[in-house]
Design a protein around this motif. Structure first.
Motif, PDB file in Angstrom:
ATOM      1  N   HIS A 220       9.031 -10.233  11.803  1.00  0.00           N
ATOM      2  CA  HIS A 220       8.244  -9.253  11.061  1.00  0.00           C
ATOM      3  C   HIS A 220       7.875  -9.815   9.829  1.00  0.00           C
ATOM      4  CE1 HIS A 220      11.670  -7.538   7.914  1.00  0.00           C
ATOM      5  NE2 HIS A 220      10.618  -7.165   7.120  1.00  0.00           N
ATOM      6  N   GLY A 290      12.884 -10.258   0.820  1.00  0.00           N
ATOM      7  CA  GLY A 290      13.015  -9.740   1.865  1.00  0.00           C
ATOM      8  C   GLY A 290      13.596  -8.337   0.969  1.00  0.00           C
ATOM      9  N   GLU A 291      14.834  -8.997   0.297  1.00  0.00           N
ATOM     10  CA  GLU A 291      15.411  -8.091  -0.464  1.00  0.00           C
ATOM     11  C   GLU A 291      15.459  -8.698  -1.142  1.00  0.00           C
ATOM     12  OE1 GLU A 291      19.565  -6.726   1.313  1.00  0.00           O
ATOM     13  OE2 GLU A 291      18.976  -8.604   2.584  1.00  0.00           O
ATOM     14  N   ALA A 292      16.495  -8.305  -2.658  1.00  0.00           N
ATOM     15  CA  ALA A 292      17.056  -9.043  -3.780  1.00  0.00           C
ATOM     16  C   ALA A 292      17.808 -10.179  -3.766  1.00  0.00           C
ATOM     17  CB  ALA A 292      17.641  -8.193  -4.726  1.00  0.00           C
ATOM     18  N   HIS A 311      12.011 -16.657  -5.472  1.00  0.00           N
ATOM     19  CA  HIS A 311      12.359 -15.760  -5.398  1.00  0.00           C
ATOM     20  C   HIS A 311      11.346 -15.194  -4.958  1.00  0.00           C
ATOM     21  CE1 HIS A 311      14.985 -11.737  -6.001  1.00  0.00           C
ATOM     22  NE2 HIS A 311      14.753 -11.996  -4.373  1.00  0.00           N
ATOM     23  N   ALA A 312      10.320 -14.397  -3.448  1.00  0.00           N
ATOM     24  CA  ALA A 312       9.597 -13.825  -3.254  1.00  0.00           C
ATOM     25  C   ALA A 312       9.696 -12.640  -2.862  1.00  0.00           C
ATOM     26  CB  ALA A 312       8.769 -14.340  -1.909  1.00  0.00           C
ATOM     27  N   MET A 315       5.103  -6.693   0.611  1.00  0.00           N
ATOM     28  CA  MET A 315       5.745  -5.736   1.810  1.00  0.00           C
ATOM     29  C   MET A 315       4.987  -6.543   2.912  1.00  0.00           C
ATOM     30  SD  MET A 315       5.049  -2.470  -0.583  1.00  0.00           S
ATOM     31  CE  MET A 315       5.097  -0.881   0.934  1.00  0.00           C
ATOM     32  N   THR A 316       5.179  -5.440   4.159  1.00  0.00           N
ATOM     33  CA  THR A 316       4.325  -5.734   5.752  1.00  0.00           C
ATOM     34  C   THR A 316       3.434  -5.065   5.646  1.00  0.00           C
ATOM     35  OG1 THR A 316       6.456  -4.457   6.259  1.00  0.00           O
ATOM     36  CG2 THR A 316       3.912  -4.224   7.673  1.00  0.00           C
ATOM     37  N   GLN A 346      11.996 -11.020  -9.236  1.00  0.00           N
ATOM     38  CA  GLN A 346      10.770 -11.093  -8.333  1.00  0.00           C
ATOM     39  C   GLN A 346       9.694 -12.457  -8.073  1.00  0.00           C
ATOM     40  OE1 GLN A 346      12.956  -8.015  -8.955  1.00  0.00           O
ATOM     41  NE2 GLN A 346      14.048  -8.250  -6.593  1.00  0.00           N
ATOM     42  N   ASP A 409       8.675   0.995  -4.846  1.00  0.00           N
ATOM     43  CA  ASP A 409       9.759  -0.033  -5.334  1.00  0.00           C
ATOM     44  C   ASP A 409       9.611   0.400  -6.625  1.00  0.00           C
ATOM     45  OD1 ASP A 409      10.674  -0.889  -3.724  1.00  0.00           O
ATOM     46  OD2 ASP A 409       9.029  -2.743  -3.389  1.00  0.00           O
ATOM     47  N   ARG A 424      14.553   1.977  -5.690  1.00  0.00           N
ATOM     48  CA  ARG A 424      13.589   2.333  -4.308  1.00  0.00           C
ATOM     49  C   ARG A 424      13.541   3.572  -4.726  1.00  0.00           C
ATOM     50  NH1 ARG A 424      14.926  -2.114  -1.246  1.00  0.00           N
ATOM     51  NH2 ARG A 424      17.414  -0.767  -0.644  1.00  0.00           N
ATOM     52  N   LYS A 426      11.571   5.028  -2.423  1.00  0.00           N
ATOM     53  CA  LYS A 426      11.145   5.314  -1.231  1.00  0.00           C
ATOM     54  C   LYS A 426      12.615   5.504  -0.528  1.00  0.00           C
ATOM     55  CE  LYS A 426      10.490   0.451  -0.183  1.00  0.00           C
ATOM     56  NZ  LYS A 426       8.497   0.008  -0.245  1.00  0.00           N
ATOM     57  N   ARG A 430      17.865  -1.691   2.551  1.00  0.00           N
ATOM     58  CA  ARG A 430      17.888  -2.793   3.221  1.00  0.00           C
ATOM     59  C   ARG A 430      19.119  -3.682   3.341  1.00  0.00           C
ATOM     60  NH1 ARG A 430      12.190  -3.653   4.358  1.00  0.00           N
ATOM     61  NH2 ARG A 430      12.468  -5.764   4.102  1.00  0.00           N
TER      62      ARG A 430
HETATM   63  P1  AMP Z   1       9.334  -4.797   4.471  1.00  0.00           P
HETATM   64  O1  AMP Z   1       7.199  -4.038   4.424  1.00  0.00           O
HETATM   65  O2  AMP Z   1       9.829  -4.949   5.422  1.00  0.00           O
HETATM   66  O3  AMP Z   1       8.761  -6.487   4.297  1.00  0.00           O
HETATM   67  O4  AMP Z   1       9.793  -4.935   3.655  1.00  0.00           O
HETATM   68  C1  AMP Z   1       9.623  -3.952   1.871  1.00  0.00           C
HETATM   69  C2  AMP Z   1      10.043  -3.763   1.242  1.00  0.00           C
HETATM   70  O5  AMP Z   1      11.887  -4.195   1.003  1.00  0.00           O
HETATM   71  C3  AMP Z   1       9.597  -3.759  -0.102  1.00  0.00           C
HETATM   72  O6  AMP Z   1       8.929  -2.525  -0.660  1.00  0.00           O
HETATM   73  C4  AMP Z   1      11.199  -3.161  -1.265  1.00  0.00           C
HETATM   74  O7  AMP Z   1      11.410  -2.739  -1.741  1.00  0.00           O
HETATM   75  C5  AMP Z   1      12.201  -5.070  -0.247  1.00  0.00           C
HETATM   76  N1  AMP Z   1      11.885  -5.973  -0.406  1.00  0.00           N
HETATM   77  C6  AMP Z   1      10.679  -6.913  -0.236  1.00  0.00           C
HETATM   78  N2  AMP Z   1      10.958  -8.157  -0.857  1.00  0.00           N
HETATM   79  C7  AMP Z   1      12.323  -8.047  -1.922  1.00  0.00           C
HETATM   80  C8  AMP Z   1      12.904  -9.249  -3.138  1.00  0.00           C
HETATM   81  N3  AMP Z   1      12.352 -10.196  -3.113  1.00  0.00           N
HETATM   82  N4  AMP Z   1      13.574  -8.341  -3.977  1.00  0.00           N
HETATM   83  C9  AMP Z   1      13.705  -6.828  -3.812  1.00  0.00           C
HETATM   84  N5  AMP Z   1      13.392  -5.713  -2.721  1.00  0.00           N
HETATM   85  C10 AMP Z   1      12.663  -6.946  -1.388  1.00  0.00           C
END
Ligand code: AMP
Length: 547
Positions: A220, A290-292, A311-312, A315-316, A346, A409, A424, A426, A430
């Protein structure tokens, strides 16, 4: 100044020469620990480089991995890019149908498969036809070559020859909001700079004295860059292997100082960590993303366990790190409650990343103020952010005309630069740190002849963060009969965790003024534990819910 190439080969050489005695440990399938030094890893990476070359891989070819966090996967993280090929980690949580599509687009020449996943890999293998497969760990199938045997047959000498730091080094796929997965191609230069960036003191802040536990999977988003960041810093690594292990044991037995994973992992591990508070005293920092992550989770870790939670967000598309949340010096005297509220944001942009807030769905860009209240779409640029998706031209849906990534986002940014995601734009849900495309599920549901309309939303879930809820308009009589059918249909195309837990049948899906599904209105109807919260008349309230 010298035009010094920023390549992973330089990073590997540094790790070997300066930190050759540092260790990489892996939990093996039998529960025992595999343990070796960077120096041994280095020699094996060189042998692996010869193996991959002898198997016919050439510069620019994609080489896939189907594996968890293990030392073999780490070796592949270096050997593949260092011979000039492209490392393509496959997300083993995706369904065989999704992965077949991805392998097809990436045209992977060779796949390295962890023998622990032989069974689940078989379905994919069937769909992708004859690819060259190399297995490691248990159960090498008769027809495949076996990793250790191949390493034993080649020389340990290999001369790196990355001629341009802009050569591709890695390829990761996101879950596309429209359903089709999208590839992001990283270069040596972008990954080198990302590594330097995350290793800054105010970001991951890894040092040679750390023992790092990356719980974020290596399939991931490049494991948040940790395989490179750890070895460049010279930190020891503990890789959890293909089978779920007790996190408290791993921390206690290996003196873990920094660990990284999604909120679900930390929420689940908490009771055991609390029980064994004294055993895990080596742990100084948890990186969560990865999410909140909820303020409650952050507070529990900081207050009850004495562990700093950072907290980080990323996105990919951003290699993946964009922001990181640490307190500023001026925050030290704030009350705990205020501190945790800041930490739940974040975070501030990692140096090297530029952020801006743009009005949602507007084609005319006007930068919105950083006042902590105004909500806009986050747009980003940095040396480690993609400017297009793999094999496609940049479109205005994802990139602005002046070259910024539209993250999808929605967030506020305060005067100190702390970003807080509020929603989001988009259509992604998550769940446990993985994306689920609501549009892909909707499209699949609409293919059913009895479904007239469909909308899928994410509803809050204590364990997974969010889970999909499908709202569908159905032919009245077929309603009950069809539920099994729908689930089966989705199960063919998607992994189990994508399947909505509940299906709600409605007369009509609420629409926006331009006739699109109004996801916010739907969310308001079902946000309370998946049940309708707004009663009253009208045609758009649920007729019934079947689980
Ligand atoms: P991915 O590319 O699969 O890692 O997904 C990226 C998306 O995950 C971001 O655009 C956010 O919507 C969500 N995301 C990643 N980190 C966070 C975080 N710390 N808090 C909230 N959403 C996050």
């Amino acid at each position: 100044m010298m035009n010094y190439p920023l390549t992973l080969a330089q990073m590997l050489e540094h790790a070997h020469r300066i930190h050759g005695d540092k260790r990489v440990q892996t939990v093996l399938p039998n529960g025992k620990m595999h343990d070796y030094t960077y120096a041994v890893l280095y020699e094996r990476v060189k042998r692996l480089a010869n193996v991959i070359t002898e198997l016919g891989v050439q510069r620019g070819d994609r080489v896939a991995t189907y594996a968890a966090n293990t030392y073999q996967h780490l070796e592949l993280y270096y050997a593949i890019p260092c011979i000039g090929a492209v490392l393509h980690p496959l997300n083993i949580r995706l369904s065989a149908v999704q992965l077949a599509q991805i392998v097809h687009e990436a045209e992977d020449k060779l796949i390295f498969v962890d023998g622990m996943f032989t069974e689940q890999f078989e379905e994919l293998r069937h769909k992708i036809g004859c690819k060259q497969i190399v297995r490691f760990n248990l159960n090498p199938a008769d027809t495949d070559t076996f990793y250790e045997q191949l390493l034993g047959e080649v020389e340990p000498a290999y001369t790196w020859d990355i001629q341009d730091e802009n050569w591709a080094m890695g390829l990761c796929y996101t879950s596309g909001t429209q359903g089709e997965p999208r590839g992001v191609l990283y270069t040596h230069r972008s990954m080198f700079l990302h590594t330097l960036a995350v290793n800054q003191a105010d970001v991951f802040g890894l040092t040679e004295a750390d023992v790092v536990l990356p719980l974020v999977p290596m399939f991931h988003a490049m494991a948040w860059g940790l395989p490179y960041a750890c070895m460049f810093a010279g930190a020891d690594m503990v890789l959890p292997g293909p089978k779920p292990t007790c996190i408290a044991n791993l921390i206690a037995e290996n003196g873990i100082t920094v660990a990284a994973g999604v909120p679900t992992v930390w929420a689940n591990a908490y009771p055991e960590l609390l029980r064994r508070r004294k055993d895990i005293s080596s742990l100084r920092r948890v990186i969560v993303g990865g999410e909140a992550a909820s303020p409650t989770l952050i507070e529990a870790y900081e207050k009850e366990l004495g562990v700093e939670v950072c907290h980080a967000w990323g996105m990919t598309e951003m290699s993946p790190t964009g922001t990181f949340s640490k307190l500023r010096g001026t925050h030290q005297n704030l009350s705990d409650a205020k501190k945790w509220r800041i930490k739940a944001k974040q975070g501030r942009p990692v140096p090297g990343v530029e952020l801006r807030l743009a009005p949602e769905a507007s084609t005319n860009f006007t930068e919105l103020p950083w006042d902590g209240e105004t909500v806009g779409e986050v747009q980003v640029r940095s040396p480690w952010t993609a400017n297009r998706y793999y094999k496609s031209e940049p479109t205005t849906e994802h990139f602005t005309d002046d070259g910024w990534l539209r993250t999808g986002d929605l967030a506020t940014i305060d005067a100190e630069g702390y970003m807080q995601i509020v929603d989001r734009a988009k259509a992604l849900i998550r769940s446990g740190g993985e994306s689920i495309s609501s549009v892909a599920l909707e499209t699949a549901l609409l293919k059913h002849p009895r479904v007239l309309e469909a909308a899928v939303i994410g509803i809050p879930d204590e364990k997974w963060g969010e889970r999909p809820l499908a709202v569908v308009v159905l032919d009245e009589q077929a309603r009950k009969k069809i539920l099994d059918d729908l689930k089966q249909r989705l199960a063919v195309e998607f992994p189990k965790f994508w399947i909505p837990d509940r299906f709600v049948f409605v007369d009509e899906i609420p629409k926006t003024s331009v006739g699109k599904s109004d996801k916010r209105a739907i969310f308001a109807m079902f946000a309370s534990n998946g049940k309708q919260v707004a009663g009253g008349s009208g045609t758009s309230h649920p007729k019934g819910e079947i689980s």
